[in-house]
Scaffold this motif. Sequence first.
Motif: not given
Length: 455
Positions: A440-451
Motif C-alpha cells: 500500500k505504501n509503495a503505491f500510495d505513500p500519502l495514504g490518500i486512496l480509500n483511507p
Amino acid sequence: MDALLSRLGENLPPEALITDPDVTASYRNDMASFCDAGTPAAVVLPRTVEQVRHVMRTATELRVPVVPQGARTGLSGGANASDGCIVLSLVRMDRILEISPVDRIAVVEPGVVNAVLSRAVGEYGLYYPPDPSSWETCTIGGNIGTASGGLCCVKYGVTAEYVLGLEVVLADGRLLSTGRRTAKGVAGYDLTRLFVGSEGSLGVVVKAVLALRPKPPRQLVLAAEFPSAATACDAVCAIMERGHTPSLLEIMDRTTIRAVNAMAQMGLPDTTEALLLAAFDTADPGPDLAAAGELCAAAGATQVVPAEDEGESELLLQARRLSLTALEAVKTATMIDDVCVPRSRLAEMIDGTADIAAKYDLTIGVCAHAGDGNTHPVVCFDHRDPGESARARESFDEIMALGLGLGGTITGEHGVGVLKKEWLARELGPVGVELQQAVKNAFDPLGILNPGKLF
C-alpha cells in the motif's frame, strides 16, 4: 475547501463536480450495515481518463483523500466516504470500447454494468462468466475492486481469472498500464492481479481488458430436498468427488427456504431443511443431471426434481434468486456475511451458523455457493432495537470466527472494506499485514486512496 473546489473546477466540466451537500450525502455509503461513513467535500463524476488524472493530481497536491466508487452495491463499506474526501464516482465512464471475437476479449471502462456487458458480448456468441447477484446494477470497476464472484464460480471461476490487463490512475495522477491483451503473458510481477481485490486502495481503474469464453448452451437445473444440511453437503461432496463439473451448485438452508416461501409462495415443503440446486450447461446435460440426482438420492434426498427444459430450470432457480430479497423482508435490516470454507467443512459451517442464531435469538439464513464453499449467512435484525442490533453484530463476528476455525477465509467475494478490518488482521497475521501495508505504501505513500479500508 475553496482551494480544493477551485483546483478541481479548473479541468472539470460543471456537471462533473457536485458540491450540493444534499446530493453529496447520497454518496456517503454502500449497502453494508454497521459501517461508519464520513461527509465528502465533493463528488466528482468523470467521463475521461484525463479528468480522473486531474482529480488525483489535485488530491495529491492538497493532501485530500479520494474514495473511488462504482454503483455502491458493495456489502463491506469499501465505498464509504471519509470526512472531507473527494468521492470519485466512475459510473459515467460506462463505454464498452471493444469486443473482439477473435481474441475473445472485451475492453471496457469501469462504469460498465455487468449485465450490460454480458448481453453485449452475448450478441457475438461470447460469454463473460462472473455474475454477482447484483449483476443488473453492479459495475465492472466495482467487481474488479472486490474480486467478485457469483453463482457460476464453481465451473467458471471469479473475476480475477478474467482480468487480463488494466489501465490504472495512481495516487499521484500517473497512468499505469498492466497486463496484456494476449492469452498468455508472464512478463514481470503480476500487477494486474494485485489491483483485483484491492478495493480502490492502490489506484483507480479506468480501463480493463477482460477475457471472454464461448457462450455455453443453456443450462438445465435439478432441485433436491434434504432432511438436513449435513446430507445436502454430503451430496455436494459426492458430486465434486466423482468428477462432475456443474455450472451451478447452490444450497439454501431451512431459514432461507421459509423466508422465500413466505414472500413468494414457492410451495417448498416446510419439512425441507436444505435445498440443493445443481445445474449443467453441457451440450447434453441429461446424463450429468441424472448422475447428480442419483448421488443426491444416495446422500439422503427426500425428493429430487430435474427440470425438463429451460422454463422449468428458471422456475427452480427463482427460489435462489429471491433468497436475499426474502430475508431482507424478515426484519428492518440485514448483515450479509461472506465466509468461504473448504467444501468438506461446509456442513459444519451451516450447522454452526444455526447454533449461533439460536444462541443470540436471531434469524440467520444461509445461502451458499456450495460448489466452492462460499457461504452467505444473512443476519436479520431490527436496527431500531439497540439490544438486537448489538446481538446481530456479535453474531456476525462469531460467524467469521467459525469460518476461520474451519480453515476458511473471512471473505470469498465481498471484500474487507470497513466491516472486516479487524478480521483481516487476524486472518493474515502480523507479518502478512506488515507486507500488505508495505505494498500500500509503495503505491500510495500519502495514504490518500480509500483511507481507513482494509487496514
